[in-house]
Design an enzyme around this catalytic site. Sequence first.
Site, PDB file in Angstrom:
ATOM      1  N   CYS A 243       0.892  -1.175   0.000  1.00 21.13           N
ATOM      2  CA  CYS A 243       0.000   0.000   0.000  1.00 21.13           C
ATOM      3  C   CYS A 243       0.923   1.215   0.000  1.00 21.13           C
ATOM      4  O   CYS A 243       1.228   1.772   1.044  1.00 21.13           O
ATOM      5  CB  CYS A 243      -0.877  -0.011   1.245  1.00 21.13           C
ATOM      6  SG  CYS A 243      -1.927  -1.457   1.331  1.00 21.13           S
ATOM      7  N   GLY A 248       6.662   7.429   0.250  1.00 24.31           N
ATOM      8  CA  GLY A 248       7.705   7.827   1.204  1.00 24.31           C
ATOM      9  C   GLY A 248       8.485   6.611   1.705  1.00 24.31           C
ATOM     10  O   GLY A 248       9.717   6.593   1.686  1.00 24.31           O
ATOM     11  N   ASP A 323       1.847  -1.307   5.059  1.00 23.53           N
ATOM     12  CA  ASP A 323       1.572  -0.033   5.731  1.00 23.53           C
ATOM     13  C   ASP A 323       0.098   0.244   5.421  1.00 23.53           C
ATOM     14  O   ASP A 323      -0.236   0.894   4.441  1.00 23.53           O
ATOM     15  CB  ASP A 323       2.493   1.051   5.158  1.00 23.53           C
ATOM     16  CG  ASP A 323       2.358   2.373   5.881  1.00 23.53           C
ATOM     17  OD1 ASP A 323       2.183   2.364   7.108  1.00 23.53           O
ATOM     18  OD2 ASP A 323       2.429   3.427   5.214  1.00 23.53           O
ATOM     19  N   CYS A 373      -1.078   4.341  11.112  1.00 26.51           N
ATOM     20  CA  CYS A 373      -0.932   5.629  11.806  1.00 26.51           C
ATOM     21  C   CYS A 373      -2.218   5.899  12.593  1.00 26.51           C
ATOM     22  O   CYS A 373      -2.769   6.993  12.541  1.00 26.51           O
ATOM     23  CB  CYS A 373      -0.602   6.755  10.841  1.00 26.51           C
ATOM     24  SG  CYS A 373      -1.829   7.004   9.566  1.00 26.51           S
TER      25      CYS A 373
HETATM   26  N1  SAM Z   1       3.096   3.685   2.616  1.00 28.90           N
HETATM   27  C1  SAM Z   1       2.686   4.984   2.148  1.00 28.90           C
HETATM   28  C2  SAM Z   1       3.816   5.980   2.404  1.00 28.90           C
HETATM   29  O1  SAM Z   1       4.575   5.814   3.332  1.00 28.90           O
HETATM   30  O2  SAM Z   1       3.939   6.943   1.632  1.00 28.90           O
HETATM   31  C3  SAM Z   1       1.386   5.421   2.784  1.00 28.90           C
HETATM   32  C4  SAM Z   1       0.289   4.426   2.548  1.00 28.90           C
HETATM   33  S1  SAM Z   1      -1.310   4.892   3.088  1.00 28.90           S
HETATM   34  C5  SAM Z   1      -1.251   4.540   4.771  1.00 28.90           C
HETATM   35  C6  SAM Z   1      -2.281   3.582   2.472  1.00 28.90           C
HETATM   36  C7  SAM Z   1      -2.397   3.540   0.951  1.00 28.90           C
HETATM   37  O3  SAM Z   1      -2.995   2.296   0.597  1.00 28.90           O
HETATM   38  C8  SAM Z   1      -3.302   4.620   0.357  1.00 28.90           C
HETATM   39  O4  SAM Z   1      -2.597   5.322  -0.638  1.00 28.90           O
HETATM   40  C9  SAM Z   1      -4.460   3.817  -0.274  1.00 28.90           C
HETATM   41  O5  SAM Z   1      -4.941   4.392  -1.468  1.00 28.90           O
HETATM   42  C10 SAM Z   1      -3.797   2.484  -0.534  1.00 28.90           C
HETATM   43  N2  SAM Z   1      -4.707   1.318  -0.597  1.00 28.90           N
HETATM   44  C11 SAM Z   1      -5.884   1.128   0.037  1.00 28.90           C
HETATM   45  N3  SAM Z   1      -6.386  -0.083  -0.246  1.00 28.90           N
HETATM   46  C12 SAM Z   1      -5.503  -0.691  -1.077  1.00 28.90           C
HETATM   47  C13 SAM Z   1      -5.465  -1.947  -1.737  1.00 28.90           C
HETATM   48  N4  SAM Z   1      -6.461  -2.832  -1.597  1.00 28.90           N
HETATM   49  N5  SAM Z   1      -4.408  -2.227  -2.539  1.00 28.90           N
HETATM   50  C14 SAM Z   1      -3.397  -1.326  -2.703  1.00 28.90           C
HETATM   51  N6  SAM Z   1      -3.390  -0.114  -2.118  1.00 28.90           N
HETATM   52  C15 SAM Z   1      -4.424   0.204  -1.315  1.00 28.90           C
END
Ligand code: SAM
Length: 458
Positions: A243, A248, A323, A373
Amino acid sequence: MSFFPKISLRPEVTDYLKGVFLNNELLASIGLQEAERHFETLLTCLSHPPSSTCVRASVHLAPLGEIRHKLCEELKKVNRQQKEELQVVPHPMVPDVLLLPVDGPRSVQQLSKEVVVGAQCGNAVLRGAHVFAPGMLACPKHMKAGDMVSVFSDLEGKCTRGALSFHGKRVFVGNGVAEKDRSSIFCSGEPARGVGVRMTEPLYATPSFDGLLPRLVFLQNLPSVVVGHVLGPRPGERILDMCAAPGGKTCHIATLMRDQGDVVALERISNKMELIRQNAEMLQLRCIKAFCFNSTRAVSEHSNPEAEEPPFPPESFDRILLDAPCSGLGQRPNMASTWSLKEICSFAPLQRKLFHAAVQLLKKGGVLVYSTCTVTLAENEEQVAWALRTFPCLKLQPQEPHIGAEGMAGAGLAPEQLCLLQRFRPELSWGQVDVGASLPCRANSDTIGFFIAKFQKT
Ligand code: SAM
Protein backbone atom coordinates in the site's frame (compact mmCIF):
# COMPACT_ATOMS: atom_id res chain seq x y z
CA MET A 1 -0.34 24.72 25.48
CA SER A 2 -4.11 24.65 25.83
CA PHE A 3 -5.54 27.40 23.67
CA PHE A 4 -6.23 24.91 20.90
CA PRO A 5 -9.28 22.76 21.56
CA LYS A 6 -9.12 19.01 21.98
CA ILE A 7 -9.71 17.13 18.74
CA SER A 8 -13.42 17.31 17.93
CA LEU A 9 -14.91 13.88 17.20
CA ARG A 10 -18.44 12.56 16.84
CA PRO A 11 -19.71 11.55 20.33
CA GLU A 12 -20.00 7.88 19.27
CA VAL A 13 -16.31 7.96 18.21
CA THR A 14 -15.21 9.61 21.47
CA ASP A 15 -17.08 6.92 23.43
CA TYR A 16 -15.52 4.18 21.33
CA LEU A 17 -12.00 5.54 21.83
CA LYS A 18 -12.63 5.99 25.53
CA GLY A 19 -13.54 2.28 25.67
CA VAL A 20 -10.21 1.50 23.96
CA PHE A 21 -8.12 3.55 26.37
CA LEU A 22 -10.09 2.49 29.45
CA ASN A 23 -10.24 -1.23 28.61
CA ASN A 24 -10.25 -3.73 31.50
CA GLU A 25 -6.74 -5.12 30.86
CA LEU A 26 -5.29 -1.61 30.88
CA LEU A 27 -7.28 -0.57 33.97
CA ALA A 28 -5.95 -3.63 35.81
CA SER A 29 -2.37 -2.55 35.10
CA ILE A 30 -2.42 1.27 35.41
CA GLY A 31 -5.71 2.08 37.16
CA LEU A 32 -8.66 4.29 36.18
CA GLN A 33 -7.13 7.66 37.01
CA GLU A 34 -3.98 7.14 34.93
CA ALA A 35 -5.95 5.63 32.02
CA GLU A 36 -8.36 8.60 32.02
CA ARG A 37 -5.45 11.03 32.10
CA HIS A 38 -3.82 9.30 29.09
CA PHE A 39 -7.07 9.40 27.14
CA GLU A 40 -7.78 13.10 27.81
CA THR A 41 -4.15 13.99 27.00
CA LEU A 42 -4.38 12.07 23.75
CA LEU A 43 -7.43 14.09 22.67
CA THR A 44 -5.53 17.31 23.42
CA CYS A 45 -2.22 16.44 21.81
CA LEU A 46 -3.84 15.15 18.62
CA SER A 47 -5.00 18.69 17.82
CA HIS A 48 -1.44 20.10 18.17
CA PRO A 49 1.52 19.53 15.85
CA PRO A 50 4.55 17.61 17.19
CA SER A 51 7.32 19.80 18.64
CA SER A 52 9.87 18.87 15.99
CA THR A 53 10.02 18.50 12.22
CA CYS A 54 11.63 15.34 10.91
CA VAL A 55 13.25 14.99 7.49
CA ARG A 56 14.78 11.89 5.98
CA ALA A 57 18.08 12.55 4.25
CA SER A 58 18.87 10.91 0.88
CA VAL A 59 22.02 9.27 2.17
CA HIS A 60 22.30 7.23 -1.06
CA LEU A 61 23.11 10.53 -2.82
CA ALA A 62 25.38 12.26 -0.25
CA PRO A 63 26.69 11.71 3.30
CA LEU A 64 24.45 12.89 6.15
CA GLY A 65 26.94 15.56 7.27
CA GLU A 66 27.04 17.09 3.80
CA ILE A 67 23.22 17.11 3.53
CA ARG A 68 22.95 18.71 6.96
CA HIS A 69 25.46 21.41 5.97
CA LYS A 70 23.59 22.16 2.71
CA LEU A 71 20.28 22.28 4.55
CA CYS A 72 21.67 24.75 7.12
CA GLU A 73 22.98 26.96 4.28
CA GLU A 74 19.61 26.90 2.46
CA LEU A 75 17.72 27.70 5.66
CA LYS A 76 20.02 30.66 6.31
CA LYS A 77 19.16 32.05 2.86
CA VAL A 78 15.40 31.56 3.36
CA ASN A 79 15.36 32.96 6.90
CA ARG A 80 17.70 35.92 6.41
CA GLN A 81 15.76 38.12 8.80
CA GLN A 82 15.93 35.56 11.61
CA LYS A 83 18.63 36.37 14.18
CA GLU A 84 19.12 32.91 15.63
CA GLU A 85 20.44 30.11 13.47
CA LEU A 86 18.01 27.21 13.15
CA GLN A 87 19.08 23.96 14.82
CA VAL A 88 19.36 20.95 12.50
CA VAL A 89 20.22 17.90 14.60
CA PRO A 90 21.00 14.30 13.55
CA HIS A 91 19.05 11.58 15.35
CA PRO A 92 21.35 9.37 17.46
CA MET A 93 19.36 6.19 16.78
CA VAL A 94 18.08 6.72 13.23
CA PRO A 95 21.07 7.29 10.95
CA ASP A 96 19.29 9.08 8.09
CA VAL A 97 17.15 11.51 10.08
CA LEU A 98 17.59 15.24 10.70
CA LEU A 99 15.42 17.03 13.25
CA LEU A 100 14.41 20.70 13.41
CA PRO A 101 12.60 22.35 16.32
CA VAL A 102 9.06 23.72 16.01
CA ASP A 103 8.56 26.98 17.87
CA GLY A 104 4.99 27.31 19.11
CA PRO A 105 2.35 28.05 19.90
CA ARG A 106 3.58 31.65 19.64
CA SER A 107 1.63 34.75 20.50
CA VAL A 108 0.45 36.25 17.19
CA GLN A 109 -1.87 39.27 16.91
CA GLN A 110 -4.90 38.66 14.68
CA LEU A 111 -5.55 41.06 11.75
CA SER A 112 -8.77 42.45 10.31
CA LYS A 113 -8.49 40.78 6.87
CA GLU A 114 -9.25 37.08 7.16
CA VAL A 115 -8.60 34.14 4.85
CA VAL A 116 -10.25 30.78 5.56
CA VAL A 117 -8.62 27.55 4.39
CA GLY A 118 -9.68 23.88 4.42
CA ALA A 119 -8.72 21.75 7.44
CA GLN A 120 -6.07 19.80 5.52
CA CYS A 121 -4.44 23.03 4.40
CA GLY A 122 -4.69 24.43 7.95
CA ASN A 123 -2.97 21.33 9.32
CA ALA A 124 -0.15 21.70 6.77
CA VAL A 125 0.30 25.37 7.81
CA LEU A 126 0.67 24.23 11.42
CA ARG A 127 3.55 22.02 10.24
CA GLY A 128 5.37 24.81 8.41
CA ALA A 129 3.70 25.01 4.97
CA HIS A 130 2.54 28.15 3.19
CA VAL A 131 -1.11 28.34 2.05
CA PHE A 132 -1.52 26.99 -1.47
CA ALA A 133 -4.29 28.58 -3.55
CA PRO A 134 -6.35 25.37 -4.02
CA GLY A 135 -6.70 25.13 -0.21
CA MET A 136 -8.24 28.63 0.09
CA LEU A 137 -12.00 28.79 0.73
CA ALA A 138 -12.88 32.35 1.74
CA CYS A 139 -11.19 35.74 1.51
CA PRO A 140 -12.30 39.40 1.60
CA LYS A 141 -13.91 40.98 -1.45
CA HIS A 142 -11.07 43.37 -2.22
CA MET A 143 -8.10 41.22 -1.18
CA LYS A 144 -5.05 42.15 -3.28
CA ALA A 145 -1.62 40.56 -3.59
CA GLY A 146 0.56 42.11 -0.87
CA ASP A 147 -2.23 42.42 1.74
CA MET A 148 -1.43 41.17 5.24
CA VAL A 149 -4.05 38.60 6.28
CA SER A 150 -4.90 36.30 9.18
CA VAL A 151 -5.44 32.65 8.23
CA PHE A 152 -8.10 30.43 9.82
CA SER A 153 -8.72 26.71 9.38
CA ASP A 154 -12.32 25.58 8.76
CA LEU A 155 -12.66 22.68 11.20
CA GLU A 156 -15.89 21.10 9.98
CA GLY A 157 -15.69 21.56 6.20
CA LYS A 158 -18.64 23.96 6.25
CA CYS A 159 -17.16 27.03 4.51
CA THR A 160 -18.14 27.29 0.82
CA ARG A 161 -15.38 27.92 -1.70
CA GLY A 162 -15.42 31.53 -2.87
CA ALA A 163 -17.17 32.88 0.26
CA LEU A 164 -16.30 36.41 1.43
CA SER A 165 -16.10 35.42 5.09
CA PHE A 166 -16.91 32.50 7.39
CA HIS A 167 -17.74 32.47 11.09
CA GLY A 168 -18.39 28.75 11.71
CA LYS A 169 -16.05 26.56 13.79
CA ARG A 170 -12.55 27.70 12.87
CA VAL A 171 -9.10 28.04 14.37
CA PHE A 172 -6.49 30.75 13.86
CA VAL A 173 -3.21 29.35 12.42
CA GLY A 174 -1.18 32.53 11.83
CA ASN A 175 -0.63 35.60 9.64
CA GLY A 176 0.80 35.94 6.16
CA VAL A 177 1.00 38.02 2.97
CA ALA A 178 -1.46 37.32 0.15
CA GLU A 179 0.42 36.47 -3.05
CA LYS A 180 -2.65 36.69 -5.25
CA ASP A 181 -5.73 38.89 -5.68
CA ARG A 182 -9.09 37.39 -4.77
CA SER A 183 -10.15 37.52 -8.43
CA SER A 184 -7.24 35.35 -9.60
CA ILE A 185 -8.05 32.73 -6.96
CA PHE A 186 -11.78 32.33 -7.43
CA CYS A 187 -12.82 34.09 -10.64
CA SER A 188 -10.17 33.36 -13.29
CA GLY A 189 -12.05 30.35 -14.72
CA GLU A 190 -9.03 28.10 -14.21
CA PRO A 191 -8.09 26.28 -10.99
CA ALA A 192 -5.73 28.52 -9.01
CA ARG A 193 -2.20 27.20 -8.45
CA GLY A 194 0.87 28.08 -6.41
CA VAL A 195 1.22 29.86 -3.08
CA GLY A 196 -1.87 31.91 -2.16
CA VAL A 197 -0.65 33.21 1.22
CA ARG A 198 3.02 33.24 2.24
CA MET A 199 3.03 32.69 6.01
CA THR A 200 5.15 35.29 7.80
CA GLU A 201 3.90 34.85 11.40
CA PRO A 202 2.72 31.25 11.72
CA LEU A 203 1.39 30.12 15.08
CA TYR A 204 3.91 27.26 14.96
CA ALA A 205 7.17 28.29 13.31
CA THR A 206 9.24 25.70 11.45
CA PRO A 207 10.68 25.92 7.93
CA SER A 208 8.58 25.29 4.86
CA PHE A 209 10.22 22.51 2.86
CA ASP A 210 8.43 23.39 -0.35
CA GLY A 211 11.16 23.32 -3.01
CA LEU A 212 13.93 23.10 -0.39
CA LEU A 213 16.60 20.58 -1.53
CA PRO A 214 13.91 18.23 -2.89
CA ARG A 215 16.39 15.50 -3.89
CA LEU A 216 18.27 15.55 -0.61
CA VAL A 217 15.60 15.85 2.07
CA PHE A 218 12.16 14.26 2.33
CA LEU A 219 9.62 15.37 4.96
CA GLN A 220 8.54 12.25 6.85
CA ASN A 221 7.26 11.59 10.37
CA LEU A 222 9.84 9.90 12.60
CA PRO A 223 7.81 6.66 13.11
CA SER A 224 7.48 6.31 9.31
CA VAL A 225 11.27 6.42 8.96
CA VAL A 226 11.59 3.89 11.80
CA VAL A 227 9.37 1.49 9.77
CA GLY A 228 11.93 1.30 6.93
CA HIS A 229 14.72 0.41 9.37
CA VAL A 230 12.56 -2.16 11.16
CA LEU A 231 11.84 -3.85 7.81
CA GLY A 232 15.64 -4.03 7.33
CA PRO A 233 15.86 -4.44 3.52
CA ARG A 234 19.25 -5.44 2.10
CA PRO A 235 20.79 -4.81 -1.33
CA GLY A 236 19.78 -7.46 -3.89
CA GLU A 237 16.55 -8.51 -2.14
CA ARG A 238 13.03 -8.54 -3.61
CA ILE A 239 10.68 -6.41 -1.52
CA LEU A 240 6.94 -5.73 -1.78
CA ASP A 241 5.34 -2.53 -0.51
CA MET A 242 1.63 -3.40 -0.66
CA CYS A 243 0.00 0.00 0.00
CA ALA A 244 2.64 2.34 -1.23
CA ALA A 245 1.41 5.82 -2.27
CA PRO A 246 2.73 8.47 -2.12
CA GLY A 247 5.86 6.36 -1.80
CA GLY A 248 7.71 7.83 1.20
CA LYS A 249 8.42 4.40 2.66
CA THR A 250 8.97 2.80 -0.78
CA CYS A 251 11.74 5.31 -1.52
CA HIS A 252 13.24 4.80 1.92
CA ILE A 253 13.34 1.02 1.36
CA ALA A 254 15.07 1.49 -2.02
CA THR A 255 17.56 3.90 -0.41
CA LEU A 256 18.41 1.38 2.31
CA MET A 257 19.05 -1.19 -0.47
CA ARG A 258 21.39 1.31 -2.18
CA ASP A 259 19.07 1.00 -5.19
CA GLN A 260 20.13 -2.62 -5.74
CA GLY A 261 17.44 -5.31 -5.99
CA ASP A 262 13.69 -4.94 -6.66
CA VAL A 263 11.14 -2.88 -4.79
CA VAL A 264 7.64 -3.58 -6.08
CA ALA A 265 5.18 -0.86 -5.01
CA LEU A 266 1.43 -1.48 -5.35
CA GLU A 267 -1.25 1.18 -5.00
CA ARG A 268 -4.96 0.82 -5.73
CA ILE A 269 -5.54 4.43 -6.91
CA SER A 270 -3.87 5.33 -10.20
CA ASN A 271 -3.30 9.08 -9.55
CA LYS A 272 -1.65 8.20 -6.28
CA MET A 273 0.49 5.55 -7.96
CA GLU A 274 1.89 8.27 -10.23
CA LEU A 275 3.16 10.05 -7.10
CA ILE A 276 5.28 6.98 -6.27
CA ARG A 277 6.85 7.15 -9.74
CA GLN A 278 7.47 10.90 -9.42
CA ASN A 279 9.09 10.52 -6.00
CA ALA A 280 11.26 7.61 -7.20
CA GLU A 281 12.36 9.64 -10.21
CA MET A 282 13.14 12.72 -8.14
CA LEU A 283 15.24 10.66 -5.71
CA GLN A 284 16.94 8.83 -8.63
CA LEU A 285 15.83 5.39 -7.42
CA ARG A 286 15.67 2.99 -10.34
CA CYS A 287 14.95 -0.26 -8.48
CA ILE A 288 11.32 0.80 -7.74
CA LYS A 289 8.60 -0.66 -9.96
CA ALA A 290 5.20 0.86 -9.22
CA PHE A 291 1.89 -0.64 -10.34
CA CYS A 292 -1.72 0.41 -9.94
CA PHE A 293 -3.14 -2.76 -8.38
CA ASN A 294 -5.47 -3.94 -5.63
CA SER A 295 -3.14 -5.78 -3.24
CA THR A 296 -5.91 -8.01 -1.88
CA ARG A 297 -5.71 -9.69 -5.32
CA ALA A 298 -1.93 -9.71 -5.63
CA VAL A 299 -1.49 -13.52 -5.26
CA SER A 300 -2.06 -15.96 -8.08
CA GLU A 301 -1.18 -19.66 -8.06
CA HIS A 302 -1.12 -19.53 -11.87
CA SER A 303 1.35 -16.68 -12.30
CA ASN A 304 4.69 -17.26 -13.91
CA PRO A 305 7.29 -17.72 -11.16
CA GLU A 306 9.36 -15.05 -12.95
CA ALA A 307 6.39 -12.61 -13.04
CA GLU A 308 7.57 -9.00 -12.99
CA GLU A 309 4.03 -7.61 -12.72
CA PRO A 310 1.19 -8.38 -10.30
CA PRO A 311 -0.39 -10.80 -9.54
CA PHE A 312 2.59 -12.77 -8.20
CA PRO A 313 2.96 -16.45 -7.30
CA PRO A 314 3.12 -17.36 -3.58
CA GLU A 315 6.46 -16.95 -1.80
CA SER A 316 7.78 -14.30 -4.21
CA PHE A 317 9.24 -11.77 -1.75
CA ASP A 318 12.03 -11.64 0.84
CA ARG A 319 10.35 -8.85 2.81
CA ILE A 320 6.91 -7.26 2.72
CA LEU A 321 5.69 -3.95 4.10
CA LEU A 322 1.97 -3.71 4.81
CA ASP A 323 1.57 -0.03 5.73
CA ALA A 324 -2.15 -0.49 5.89
CA PRO A 325 -4.97 1.87 4.96
CA CYS A 326 -6.31 2.84 8.41
CA SER A 327 -8.53 5.27 10.30
CA GLY A 328 -5.55 7.66 10.64
CA LEU A 329 -6.50 8.77 14.15
CA GLY A 330 -2.84 9.18 15.13
CA GLN A 331 -2.20 11.96 12.59
CA ARG A 332 -1.20 15.33 14.09
CA PRO A 333 -2.36 17.99 14.03
CA ASN A 334 -5.95 16.94 13.53
CA MET A 335 -8.43 19.34 15.10
CA ALA A 336 -11.60 17.65 13.89
CA SER A 337 -12.69 14.39 12.35
CA THR A 338 -16.21 14.01 10.99
CA TRP A 339 -15.86 10.24 10.49
CA SER A 340 -18.60 7.99 11.78
CA LEU A 341 -17.84 4.94 13.92
CA LYS A 342 -18.90 2.75 10.98
CA GLU A 343 -16.23 4.37 8.79
CA ILE A 344 -13.58 3.94 11.48
CA CYS A 345 -14.49 0.28 11.96
CA SER A 346 -14.46 -0.42 8.21
CA PHE A 347 -10.66 -0.71 7.99
CA ALA A 348 -10.04 -3.83 10.08
CA PRO A 349 -11.66 -6.30 7.58
CA LEU A 350 -9.68 -4.76 4.68
CA GLN A 351 -6.46 -4.97 6.70
CA ARG A 352 -7.12 -8.68 7.29
CA LYS A 353 -7.64 -9.34 3.56
CA LEU A 354 -4.34 -7.58 2.85
CA PHE A 355 -2.68 -9.62 5.61
CA HIS A 356 -3.85 -12.88 3.97
CA ALA A 357 -2.24 -11.83 0.68
CA ALA A 358 0.95 -10.69 2.45
CA VAL A 359 1.47 -14.01 4.25
CA GLN A 360 1.05 -15.96 1.02
CA LEU A 361 3.43 -13.74 -0.94
CA LEU A 362 6.18 -13.92 1.68
CA LYS A 363 9.01 -16.46 1.28
CA LYS A 364 9.68 -18.85 4.18
CA GLY A 365 12.12 -17.10 6.51
CA GLY A 366 10.97 -13.74 5.12
CA VAL A 367 9.99 -10.65 7.13
CA LEU A 368 6.57 -8.96 7.23
CA VAL A 369 6.14 -5.53 8.80
CA TYR A 370 2.63 -4.27 9.55
CA SER A 371 2.13 -0.59 10.39
CA THR A 372 -0.66 1.97 10.83
CA CYS A 373 -0.93 5.63 11.81
CA THR A 374 -3.90 5.09 14.09
CA VAL A 375 -4.51 4.56 17.81
CA THR A 376 -7.31 1.96 17.97
CA LEU A 377 -6.74 -1.56 19.34
CA ALA A 378 -8.86 -3.08 16.55
CA GLU A 379 -6.41 -1.98 13.84
CA ASN A 380 -3.24 -2.61 15.86
CA GLU A 381 -2.79 -5.08 18.75
CA GLU A 382 -6.03 -6.94 17.92
CA GLN A 383 -4.82 -7.45 14.35
CA VAL A 384 -1.56 -8.86 15.70
CA ALA A 385 -3.44 -11.26 18.02
CA TRP A 386 -5.65 -12.31 15.09
CA ALA A 387 -2.65 -12.79 12.77
CA LEU A 388 -0.81 -14.97 15.31
CA ARG A 389 -3.93 -17.13 15.74
CA THR A 390 -4.69 -17.33 12.00
CA PHE A 391 -1.16 -17.89 10.66
CA PRO A 392 0.79 -20.21 12.99
CA CYS A 393 3.78 -19.73 10.66
CA LEU A 394 4.15 -16.09 11.85
CA LYS A 395 6.39 -15.27 14.81
CA LEU A 396 6.75 -11.81 16.33
CA GLN A 397 10.26 -10.36 16.10
CA PRO A 398 12.12 -7.66 18.04
CA GLN A 399 12.39 -4.28 16.31
CA GLU A 400 15.47 -2.17 15.67
CA PRO A 401 15.35 0.71 16.45
CA HIS A 402 12.72 0.55 19.17
CA ILE A 403 12.04 4.18 20.10
CA GLY A 404 8.31 4.11 20.82
CA ALA A 405 6.47 2.49 23.73
CA GLU A 406 5.47 -1.17 23.78
CA GLY A 407 2.10 -2.41 22.54
CA MET A 408 -1.00 -1.42 24.52
CA ALA A 409 -2.82 -3.94 26.73
CA GLY A 410 -6.40 -4.88 25.78
CA ALA A 411 -6.10 -7.43 22.98
CA GLY A 412 -5.17 -10.44 25.12
CA LEU A 413 -1.49 -10.42 24.10
CA ALA A 414 1.07 -11.65 26.69
CA PRO A 415 3.48 -9.07 28.20
CA GLU A 416 6.41 -10.61 26.29
CA GLN A 417 4.44 -10.17 23.04
CA LEU A 418 3.56 -6.53 23.86
CA CYS A 419 7.29 -5.86 24.41
CA LEU A 420 7.96 -6.82 20.79
CA LEU A 421 5.44 -4.29 19.45
CA GLN A 422 6.21 -0.62 18.95
CA ARG A 423 3.44 1.91 19.63
CA PHE A 424 4.24 5.61 19.43
CA ARG A 425 2.09 7.18 22.18
CA PRO A 426 2.49 10.97 22.38
CA GLU A 427 -0.02 11.04 25.25
CA LEU A 428 2.36 9.28 27.64
CA SER A 429 4.73 12.21 28.04
CA TRP A 430 3.01 15.15 26.35
CA GLY A 431 3.61 18.36 28.28
CA GLN A 432 6.00 16.53 30.63
CA VAL A 433 9.22 16.49 28.59
CA ASP A 434 11.27 19.51 29.63
CA VAL A 435 11.66 22.23 26.92
CA GLY A 436 15.36 22.10 27.84
CA ALA A 437 15.53 18.39 26.87
CA SER A 438 17.53 17.55 23.74
CA LEU A 439 15.69 17.73 20.42
CA PRO A 440 15.96 13.94 19.74
CA CYS A 441 14.58 13.25 23.23
CA ARG A 442 11.56 15.51 22.55
CA ALA A 443 11.19 14.12 19.01
CA ASN A 444 11.07 10.51 20.28
CA SER A 445 8.14 11.10 22.60
CA ASP A 446 6.23 13.84 20.78
CA THR A 447 5.35 12.01 17.55
CA ILE A 448 2.19 11.18 15.65
CA GLY A 449 0.33 8.13 17.01
CA PHE A 450 1.75 5.11 15.15
CA PHE A 451 2.00 1.32 15.41
CA ILE A 452 4.57 -1.20 14.12
CA ALA A 453 4.64 -5.02 14.31
CA LYS A 454 7.38 -7.20 12.80
CA PHE A 455 6.87 -10.88 11.96
CA GLN A 456 9.00 -13.63 10.48
CA LYS A 457 7.46 -16.49 8.48
CA THR A 458 8.89 -19.74 9.75
N1 SAM B 1 3.10 3.69 2.62
C1 SAM B 1 2.69 4.98 2.15
C2 SAM B 1 3.82 5.98 2.40
O1 SAM B 1 4.58 5.81 3.33
O2 SAM B 1 3.94 6.94 1.63
C3 SAM B 1 1.39 5.42 2.78
C4 SAM B 1 0.29 4.43 2.55
S1 SAM B 1 -1.31 4.89 3.09
C5 SAM B 1 -1.25 4.54 4.77
C6 SAM B 1 -2.28 3.58 2.47
C7 SAM B 1 -2.40 3.54 0.95
O3 SAM B 1 -3.00 2.30 0.60
C8 SAM B 1 -3.30 4.62 0.36
O4 SAM B 1 -2.60 5.32 -0.64
C9 SAM B 1 -4.46 3.82 -0.27
O5 SAM B 1 -4.94 4.39 -1.47
C10 SAM B 1 -3.80 2.48 -0.53
N2 SAM B 1 -4.71 1.32 -0.60
C11 SAM B 1 -5.88 1.13 0.04
N3 SAM B 1 -6.39 -0.08 -0.25
C12 SAM B 1 -5.50 -0.69 -1.08
C13 SAM B 1 -5.46 -1.95 -1.74
N4 SAM B 1 -6.46 -2.83 -1.60
N5 SAM B 1 -4.41 -2.23 -2.54
C14 SAM B 1 -3.40 -1.33 -2.70
N6 SAM B 1 -3.39 -0.11 -2.12
C15 SAM B 1 -4.42 0.20 -1.32
